[in-house]
Design a protein around this motif. Sequence first.
Motif, short mmCIF file in Angstrom:
data_model
loop_
_atom_site.label_atom_id
_atom_site.label_comp_id
_atom_site.label_asym_id
_atom_site.label_seq_id
_atom_site.Cartn_x
_atom_site.Cartn_y
_atom_site.Cartn_z
N GLY A 1 0.82 -1.21 0.00
CA GLY A 1 0.00 0.00 0.00
C GLY A 1 0.85 1.26 0.00
N ALA A 2 1.95 1.25 0.77
CA ALA A 2 2.83 2.42 0.82
C ALA A 2 3.51 2.66 -0.52
N VAL A 3 4.03 1.59 -1.12
CA VAL A 3 4.69 1.73 -2.42
C VAL A 3 3.68 2.16 -3.48
N GLY A 4 2.51 1.53 -3.48
CA GLY A 4 1.47 1.90 -4.44
C GLY A 4 1.02 3.34 -4.27
N GLY A 5 0.91 3.78 -3.02
CA GLY A 5 0.51 5.17 -2.76
C GLY A 5 1.53 6.16 -3.28
N ALA A 6 2.81 5.86 -3.09
CA ALA A 6 3.86 6.75 -3.58
C ALA A 6 3.84 6.82 -5.11
N VAL A 7 3.72 5.66 -5.75
CA VAL A 7 3.66 5.63 -7.21
C VAL A 7 2.40 6.35 -7.71
N GLY A 8 1.27 6.07 -7.05
CA GLY A 8 0.02 6.72 -7.43
C GLY A 8 0.07 8.23 -7.27
N ALA A 9 0.71 8.71 -6.21
CA ALA A 9 0.84 10.16 -6.01
C ALA A 9 1.67 10.78 -7.12
N GLY B 1 -1.80 -1.24 -4.77
CA GLY B 1 -0.60 -1.88 -4.20
C GLY B 1 -0.95 -2.81 -3.06
N ALA B 2 -1.86 -2.38 -2.20
CA ALA B 2 -2.28 -3.21 -1.07
C ALA B 2 -3.01 -4.46 -1.57
N ALA B 3 -3.86 -4.28 -2.58
CA ALA B 3 -4.60 -5.43 -3.12
C ALA B 3 -3.65 -6.47 -3.71
N ALA C 1 -4.52 7.57 -3.57
CA ALA C 1 -5.51 6.63 -3.03
C ALA C 1 -5.64 5.40 -3.91
N ALA C 2 -5.73 5.60 -5.21
CA ALA C 2 -5.87 4.47 -6.13
C ALA C 2 -4.60 3.63 -6.12
#
Length: 159
Positions: free
Chosen positions: A93-101, A121-123, A115-116
């Motif tokens: 989730g943290a990695v996905g959040g950084a990439v998403g941002a 990433g968490a999923a 958020a997406a």
Amino acid sequence: MAGRSGPSSRQQSGRIERLPLLPRILLFIGSLGLISFLGCAQQRPVLYPNPYMKTVGQERAQADINECVRLATEHGAQGDAGEQVAKDTIEGGAVGGAVGAGVGAVLGSVGRGAAAGAAGGAAGALTRGLFRSREPDPVFRGFVDRCLRERGYEPIGWR
């Protein structure tokens, strides 16, 4: 006009208000995780049908497997798969959040992108972790295999 009756402003447009994106994604992730978890049984040793196993029979062999599993758990040989899945999910989730941002910043919506990305990433991490959690801890597996060999069985793998 106070006390006005009739449809609320949400209903006037004829549109049903939907949950925001993040809660919908998290609900989907939770549902997927529950389905995956319930559908995955823990792996157990498979025994070669050597003369000893043929003598004691399948029922006794299963009882011995259960006893060896109990001993391994009692002596701390079993790792906490749930804890590892949780850590992997948070990390994903943290990695996905950084990439998403980062993607959101380029496309003009940092918050939605973060958020997406976090949800995606968490999923991904949760799903991978749930499937991997079926595999026994190597120390646990070694303990159970040794226990069975000492009793006269020949473990050939886990399923």
